[in-house]
Design a protein around this motif. Structure first.
Motif, short mmCIF file in Angstrom:
data_model
loop_
_atom_site.label_atom_id
_atom_site.label_comp_id
_atom_site.label_asym_id
_atom_site.label_seq_id
_atom_site.Cartn_x
_atom_site.Cartn_y
_atom_site.Cartn_z
N VAL A 228 0.82 -1.21 0.00
CA VAL A 228 0.00 0.00 0.00
C VAL A 228 0.86 1.26 0.00
O VAL A 228 0.64 2.20 -0.79
N LEU A 229 1.84 1.31 0.88
CA LEU A 229 2.63 2.54 1.02
C LEU A 229 3.41 2.84 -0.24
O LEU A 229 3.48 3.99 -0.69
N ASP A 230 3.98 1.81 -0.86
CA ASP A 230 4.73 2.03 -2.09
C ASP A 230 3.82 2.46 -3.23
O ASP A 230 4.15 3.37 -3.99
N ARG A 231 2.62 1.85 -3.34
CA ARG A 231 1.69 2.23 -4.41
C ARG A 231 1.22 3.68 -4.21
O ARG A 231 1.11 4.44 -5.18
N ALA A 232 0.94 4.04 -2.97
CA ALA A 232 0.49 5.41 -2.70
C ALA A 232 1.58 6.42 -3.05
O ALA A 232 1.31 7.49 -3.62
N ALA A 233 2.84 6.09 -2.72
CA ALA A 233 3.95 6.99 -3.04
C ALA A 233 4.07 7.21 -4.54
O ALA A 233 4.33 8.33 -5.01
N ARG A 234 3.84 6.16 -5.32
CA ARG A 234 3.98 6.29 -6.78
C ARG A 234 2.82 7.08 -7.40
O ARG A 234 2.99 7.71 -8.44
N VAL A 235 1.66 7.05 -6.76
CA VAL A 235 0.56 7.89 -7.22
C VAL A 235 0.88 9.37 -7.02
O VAL A 235 0.59 10.21 -7.88
N LEU A 236 1.52 9.69 -5.90
CA LEU A 236 1.80 11.08 -5.56
C LEU A 236 3.01 11.65 -6.30
O LEU A 236 3.08 12.85 -6.55
N HIS A 237 3.97 10.78 -6.64
CA HIS A 237 5.22 11.27 -7.23
C HIS A 237 4.99 11.85 -8.62
O HIS A 237 4.30 11.27 -9.46
N GLY A 238 5.54 13.03 -8.84
CA GLY A 238 5.46 13.67 -10.15
C GLY A 238 4.25 14.56 -10.30
O GLY A 238 4.38 15.78 -10.42
N VAL A 251 7.38 2.26 16.52
CA VAL A 251 8.46 2.53 17.47
C VAL A 251 9.76 2.80 16.73
O VAL A 251 10.48 3.75 17.03
N ARG A 252 10.07 1.96 15.76
CA ARG A 252 11.30 2.10 14.99
C ARG A 252 10.94 2.28 13.53
O ARG A 252 10.42 1.38 12.88
N LEU A 253 11.19 3.47 12.97
CA LEU A 253 10.85 3.75 11.59
C LEU A 253 11.91 3.18 10.65
O LEU A 253 13.11 3.18 10.97
N SER A 254 11.47 2.72 9.50
CA SER A 254 12.39 2.26 8.46
C SER A 254 11.98 2.88 7.14
O SER A 254 10.79 2.98 6.83
N ARG A 255 12.96 3.30 6.37
CA ARG A 255 12.67 3.97 5.10
C ARG A 255 12.37 2.91 4.04
O ARG A 255 13.22 2.07 3.72
N THR A 256 11.18 2.95 3.49
CA THR A 256 10.75 1.92 2.56
C THR A 256 10.74 2.37 1.10
O THR A 256 11.04 1.59 0.22
N THR A 257 10.39 3.63 0.86
CA THR A 257 10.28 4.12 -0.52
C THR A 257 10.78 5.55 -0.60
O THR A 257 10.40 6.38 0.23
N VAL A 258 11.63 5.84 -1.58
CA VAL A 258 12.07 7.21 -1.86
C VAL A 258 11.99 7.40 -3.37
O VAL A 258 12.64 6.69 -4.14
N LEU A 259 11.19 8.36 -3.80
CA LEU A 259 11.05 8.69 -5.22
C LEU A 259 11.46 10.15 -5.40
O LEU A 259 10.88 11.04 -4.78
N THR A 268 20.52 8.70 -2.24
CA THR A 268 21.16 9.39 -1.12
C THR A 268 20.20 9.58 0.04
O THR A 268 20.59 9.50 1.21
N VAL A 269 18.92 9.83 -0.26
CA VAL A 269 17.92 10.01 0.80
C VAL A 269 17.47 8.65 1.32
O VAL A 269 17.15 8.49 2.51
N ALA A 270 17.44 7.63 0.45
CA ALA A 270 17.04 6.30 0.89
C ALA A 270 18.01 5.73 1.91
O ALA A 270 17.63 4.94 2.78
N ALA A 271 19.29 6.11 1.82
CA ALA A 271 20.30 5.61 2.75
C ALA A 271 20.24 6.31 4.11
O ALA A 271 20.96 5.91 5.03
N GLN A 272 19.42 7.31 4.24
CA GLN A 272 19.34 8.09 5.47
C GLN A 272 18.56 7.35 6.55
O GLN A 272 17.60 6.63 6.25
#
Length: 383
Positions: A228-238, A251-259, A268-272
């Motif tokens: 869901v999160l990845d599909r939503a990100a791709r709808v918003l990108h651009g 509790v512990r956030l993890s970076r899943t998608t960067v567009l 570079t932002v995905a590695a943050q």
């Protein structure tokens, strides 16, 4: 007085150039000598020009035209008070410095009571943040602005607020002149009724939002819960944002998608580590949406591997940071959107629409699975 104003303008220009030099720390190493030369030049300018100029102003007595200046200032104050339009002079925090007679009648607030209090406090709650943001932009010298607001005492009546920068001679900083008028005021042709013209820009943005809502709803219905999160990100990108950064977890956030604009920039932002991003951490903890236009703190979204602020490297001009929260439930993640360059900043209407979409994304992420696949909310359960 004229010399003092010239000095103030020169000093303000110097401060702006220093801010640009601070932002230039993220340039490649081979270009740093040019930045260093510019910094040294600015320091020499302070030592050779601004400091002697300040000393001359500090030691000089009142000018021969001081009396004439005072008379002119008194005349301007009288004109301000007698203007037939409701006018207020505020600072960048919207604190009222002066309110003319027409403004006291229009707002129903006495000048003595309003002075020293934020003008935004007399508006409806939904309009306060946008009014503060626009006033700050005008005070920074980013041009005149106009927006529709609603007075707290008369929330049903739209009011058009026009904001323009003003530097009174006896004020240390640039102020904002606010003119208030009923939003539906039009100048009719002779003998013809008043017919408000449609705002094509607002209509277009509204239609774009409706299209985005439709695309997002479709994506959330058909996507498995773990996508869901990845599909939503791709709808918003651009179409809606130049950058989309998705962090999942509670509790512990993890970076899943960067567009981003390119795969290399996105990497570079995905590695943050999301824990180093103050905005993301605050959204995850407090569950509150943040809307920033021209963020003042360049490090609010952390730094990349080279130590450069992400907001500076990406040339971010406005951002939305939204917690993904289900009603009466925990935060499932954080969604951050960037707009860069000359693209229009996020509006309050867009922020409200995204706040609603963020709740829907969180609900879709939490939806139960059936037979290994998340059941569509439009599908009737088996008898």
């Amino acid at each position: 007085m004229a010399q003092t104003e010239d000095f103030g303008e020169e000093l303000a220009d110097f401060v702006r150039r220093v801010a640009e030099l601070k932002a230039a720390r993220s340039v490649p190493n081979d270009e740093l000598p040019t930045v260093l030369d510019a910094a040294i030049f600015e320091l020499n300018h302070v030592a050779d020009q601004l400091w002697p100029w300040y000393e001359r102003l500090a030691t000089s007595g009142p000018s021969a035209g001081a009396s004439a200046d005072r008379q002119e200032l008194q005349l301007l104050k009288t004109v301000f008070q007698r203007l037939p339009l409701p006018v207020a002079l505020v600072d960048r925090e919207t604190v009222v410095r002066r309110l003319n007679f027409a403004a006291t009648s229009f707002t129903g607030v006495r000048a003595g009571y309003a002075t020293g209090r934020p003008l935004a406090g007399f508006l409806a709650h939904a309009d306060r943040a946008a009014f503060r943001t626009q006033a700050a932009a005008v005070a920074r010298g980013e041009g005149d602005r106009s927006l529709t607001v609603h007075l707290q005492q008369r929330p049903a009546v739209p009011v058009r607020a026009t904001l323009s920068a003003l530097r009174p001679g006896n004020e240390p900083r640039t102020g904002v002149l606010v003119v208030l008028q009923p939003a539906d005021t039009r100048v009719p042709a002779t003998g013809s009724p008043v017919r408000p013209l449609p705002n094509l820009s607002e209509t277009t943005r509204h239609a774009t939002l409706m299209e985005l809502l439709d695309l997002m709803t479709t994506a959330l219905i058909v996507a498995p819960a773990d996508q869901v999160l990845d599909r939503a990100a791709r709808v918003l990108h651009g179409r809606f944002a130049d950058w989309v950064v998705a962090d999942s977890g509670a509790v512990r956030l993890s970076r899943t998608t960067v567009l981003g604009p390119s795969d290399d920039e996105a990497a570079t932002v995905a590695a943050q580590d999301p824990a180093t991003c103050l905005l993301v951490v605050e959204a995850a903890r407090g569950g509150a949406t943040s809307l920033l236009v021209r963020p003042e703190d360049p490090g609010a979204f952390g730094h990349d591997a080279s130590g450069a602020p992400v907001l500076v490297r990406a040339n971010v001009t406005s951002l939305l940071c939204l917690p993904l929260t289900v009603p009466d439930g925990p935060v499932r993640g954080v969604l951050t959107l960037f707009r860069t360059g000359a693209r229009l900043a996020f509006s309050m209407a867009e922020a409200q629409a995204m706040d609603m979409m963020a709740r829907h994304i969180a609900l879709a992420m939490s939806a139960p699975r059936q037979g290994g696949t998340r059941r569509s909310p439009l599908t009737r359960p088996p008898a």
